[in-house]
Scaffold this motif. Sequence first.
Motif, PDB file in Angstrom:
ATOM      1  N   LEU A 135      23.413  53.960  18.985  1.00 44.37           N
ATOM      2  CA  LEU A 135      22.660  53.788  17.748  1.00 44.37           C
ATOM      3  C   LEU A 135      23.093  54.805  16.695  1.00 44.37           C
ATOM      4  CD1 LEU A 135      19.043  53.073  19.075  1.00 44.37           C
ATOM      5  CD2 LEU A 135      20.684  51.451  18.135  1.00 44.37           C
ATOM      6  N   THR A 136      23.457  55.990  17.147  1.00 44.84           N
ATOM      7  CA  THR A 136      23.994  56.989  16.209  1.00 44.84           C
ATOM      8  C   THR A 136      25.288  56.486  15.587  1.00 44.84           C
ATOM      9  OG1 THR A 136      23.004  58.811  17.469  1.00 44.84           O
ATOM     10  CG2 THR A 136      24.816  59.357  15.979  1.00 44.84           C
ATOM     11  N   GLU A 137      26.179  55.946  16.404  1.00 39.00           N
ATOM     12  CA  GLU A 137      27.437  55.412  15.883  1.00 39.00           C
ATOM     13  C   GLU A 137      27.194  54.218  14.958  1.00 39.00           C
ATOM     14  OE1 GLU A 137      30.260  56.812  16.345  1.00 39.00           O
ATOM     15  OE2 GLU A 137      30.133  57.991  18.198  1.00 39.00           O
ATOM     16  N   ASP A 138      26.147  53.443  15.226  1.00 39.63           N
ATOM     17  CA  ASP A 138      25.881  52.237  14.446  1.00 39.63           C
ATOM     18  C   ASP A 138      25.615  52.518  12.973  1.00 39.63           C
ATOM     19  OD1 ASP A 138      26.234  50.128  16.208  1.00 39.63           O
ATOM     20  OD2 ASP A 138      24.213  50.274  17.026  1.00 39.63           O
ATOM     21  N   ASN A 139      25.125  53.702  12.659  1.00 37.71           N
ATOM     22  CA  ASN A 139      24.810  54.004  11.259  1.00 37.71           C
ATOM     23  C   ASN A 139      26.041  54.423  10.458  1.00 37.71           C
ATOM     24  OD1 ASN A 139      22.380  53.427  10.094  1.00 37.71           O
ATOM     25  ND2 ASN A 139      21.375  55.320  10.685  1.00 37.71           N
ATOM     26  N   LEU A 140      27.216  54.079  10.939  1.00 37.35           N
ATOM     27  CA  LEU A 140      28.466  54.445  10.269  1.00 37.35           C
ATOM     28  C   LEU A 140      28.499  54.044   8.792  1.00 37.35           C
ATOM     29  CD1 LEU A 140      31.311  55.656  10.490  1.00 37.35           C
ATOM     30  CD2 LEU A 140      32.122  53.421  11.282  1.00 37.35           C
ATOM     31  N   PRO A 141      28.005  52.864   8.383  1.00 44.19           N
ATOM     32  CA  PRO A 141      28.036  52.547   6.952  1.00 44.19           C
ATOM     33  C   PRO A 141      27.321  53.583   6.096  1.00 44.19           C
ATOM     34  CG  PRO A 141      27.602  50.571   8.209  1.00 44.19           C
ATOM     35  CD  PRO A 141      27.533  51.713   9.183  1.00 44.19           C
ATOM     36  N   SER A 142      26.193  54.094   6.588  1.00 42.93           N
ATOM     37  CA  SER A 142      25.477  55.124   5.835  1.00 42.93           C
ATOM     38  C   SER A 142      26.257  56.430   5.798  1.00 42.93           C
ATOM     39  CB  SER A 142      24.099  55.373   6.451  1.00 42.93           C
ATOM     40  OG  SER A 142      23.211  54.323   6.163  1.00 42.93           O
ATOM     41  N   TYR A 143      26.875  56.791   6.940  1.00 43.42           N
ATOM     42  CA  TYR A 143      27.666  58.024   6.961  1.00 43.42           C
ATOM     43  C   TYR A 143      28.849  57.916   5.999  1.00 43.42           C
ATOM     44  CZ  TYR A 143      25.297  58.223  11.541  1.00 43.42           C
ATOM     45  OH  TYR A 143      24.375  58.188  12.555  1.00 43.42           O
ATOM     46  N   HIS A 144      29.501  56.754   6.011  1.00 46.84           N
ATOM     47  CA  HIS A 144      30.635  56.557   5.111  1.00 46.84           C
ATOM     48  C   HIS A 144      30.192  56.705   3.663  1.00 46.84           C
ATOM     49  CE1 HIS A 144      34.410  54.842   3.551  1.00 46.84           C
ATOM     50  NE2 HIS A 144      33.626  54.227   2.687  1.00 46.84           N
ATOM     51  N   HIS A 145      29.072  56.127   3.346  1.00 43.36           N
ATOM     52  CA  HIS A 145      28.559  56.236   1.972  1.00 43.36           C
ATOM     53  C   HIS A 145      28.308  57.695   1.596  1.00 43.36           C
ATOM     54  CE1 HIS A 145      26.308  55.297  -1.680  1.00 43.36           C
ATOM     55  NE2 HIS A 145      25.353  56.104  -1.232  1.00 43.36           N
ATOM     56  N   GLU A 146      27.721  58.444   2.543  1.00 44.22           N
ATOM     57  CA  GLU A 146      27.418  59.856   2.274  1.00 44.22           C
ATOM     58  C   GLU A 146      28.686  60.648   1.971  1.00 44.22           C
ATOM     59  OE1 GLU A 146      24.533  62.080   2.717  1.00 44.22           O
ATOM     60  OE2 GLU A 146      23.306  60.301   2.370  1.00 44.22           O
TER      61      GLU A 146
ATOM     62  N   SER B 262      18.341  49.498   9.250  1.00 47.53           N
ATOM     63  CA  SER B 262      17.553  49.093   8.088  1.00 47.53           C
ATOM     64  C   SER B 262      16.966  50.303   7.371  1.00 47.53           C
ATOM     65  CB  SER B 262      16.423  48.148   8.518  1.00 47.53           C
ATOM     66  OG  SER B 262      16.942  46.926   9.008  1.00 47.53           O
ATOM     67  N   ALA B 263      16.681  51.355   8.134  1.00 41.36           N
ATOM     68  CA  ALA B 263      16.170  52.595   7.531  1.00 41.36           C
ATOM     69  C   ALA B 263      17.288  53.404   6.893  1.00 41.36           C
ATOM     70  CB  ALA B 263      15.458  53.434   8.592  1.00 41.36           C
ATOM     71  N   GLY B 264      18.536  53.229   7.391  1.00 40.90           N
ATOM     72  CA  GLY B 264      19.666  53.968   6.837  1.00 40.90           C
ATOM     73  C   GLY B 264      19.653  55.424   7.240  1.00 40.90           C
ATOM     74  N   PHE B 265      20.515  56.187   6.625  1.00 41.44           N
ATOM     75  CA  PHE B 265      20.635  57.614   6.941  1.00 41.44           C
ATOM     76  C   PHE B 265      20.810  58.379   5.639  1.00 41.44           C
ATOM     77  CE2 PHE B 265      23.548  61.246   7.317  1.00 41.44           C
ATOM     78  CZ  PHE B 265      22.869  62.042   8.231  1.00 41.44           C
ATOM     79  N   GLU B 266      20.078  59.472   5.516  1.00 46.48           N
ATOM     80  CA  GLU B 266      20.245  60.359   4.364  1.00 46.48           C
ATOM     81  C   GLU B 266      20.376  61.775   4.873  1.00 46.48           C
ATOM     82  OE1 GLU B 266      18.168  61.459   0.040  1.00 46.48           O
ATOM     83  OE2 GLU B 266      17.300  59.930   1.336  1.00 46.48           O
ATOM     84  N   SER B 267      21.383  62.469   4.400  1.00 44.67           N
ATOM     85  CA  SER B 267      21.677  63.807   4.887  1.00 44.67           C
ATOM     86  C   SER B 267      20.554  64.778   4.565  1.00 44.67           C
ATOM     87  CB  SER B 267      22.982  64.298   4.265  1.00 44.67           C
ATOM     88  OG  SER B 267      23.206  65.656   4.564  1.00 44.67           O
TER      89      SER B 267
END
Length: 323
Positions: free
Chosen positions: A84-95, A148-153
């Motif tokens: 699940l950590t790896e799955d949020n790659l689109p958010s990490y890339h955006h960051e 769906s929640a995404g990731f924010e640093s």
Amino acid sequence: MTIAPSLHSSSAAWTDARLLYALEEVVETELNRHLKVAKEWMPHEYVPWSDGRNFDGIMGGDAWEPEQSKVSEIGRIALVVNLLTEDNLPSYHHEIASLFGRDGAWGTWVHRWTAEEGRHGIVMRDYLLTSRAVDPVELERFRMEHMSAGFESDNRHSMLHSVAYVAFQELATRVSHRNTGHLSGDPVCDRMLARIATDENLHMVFYRNLLAAALELAPDESLRAIADVVTGFRMPGHGMPGFERSAARMAIGGVYNLRIHHDDVLQPVLRHLKVLEITGLGPEGLKAQEELGQFMGGLDSQATKFDERREAFLARRQARSEK
């Protein structure tokens, strides 16, 4: 590393834009080094395809049951968290693309890093579904909720804070994958996660070396960023469903806990950078250096107390199982 004399100026001048420009040559050097040492590998070669069969649903296969899994209970928990950590790659890339940009050496690295990280999610999901290691329905529902929640640093969207964070986070991920593999009970899983961990280690070296260059260039600002990241560190998957419970079980199971975080993640990077030995600092750098020293001492004490509680808990559990 040699810094152009024109770039040496007051700390007030070290905006993200100036730092990105000043470190561009370092990024290019590290990118070229990375491309020389990184080995191509194919995700499909690490998946036991012959073990696969249809699930229930439109294919009319067999529903998932826990006893179908070859991995240990702690292995299943950690594998879900790691994937699940790896799955949020689109958010990490955006960051990182928003902070580092998409042009020049910075942009080339951002896209290369994203492509390599994407491989990790591919092979892990293929392995988990083919080997029936985890509940596929629960996994997909968790993925949807988490992404769906995404990731924010947490790192103030400062370039230096982000570089400092990923230097530690990549090593933390490597350690988590490696320990998960060792504790999984499945040699196929262990081999797959060892391959992923090799990539994560190379990513850590890239960011660690970049952070070392930043310390030479802007020591006070870089130490402030390191101190903020170390004292407030959280894994990027902290927002996933059930993370706190899973993290607690991973800590007891020996996948990732305070002792591992102190000994195998924070200390190696800090020691390599020699952050407590840097001299010639201004007031802000000295304050950050002092905070780091105090925090690491306190964390070591906390880790010792955790170790004692963990050993007592495991002893009690072993005694109950023998009755």
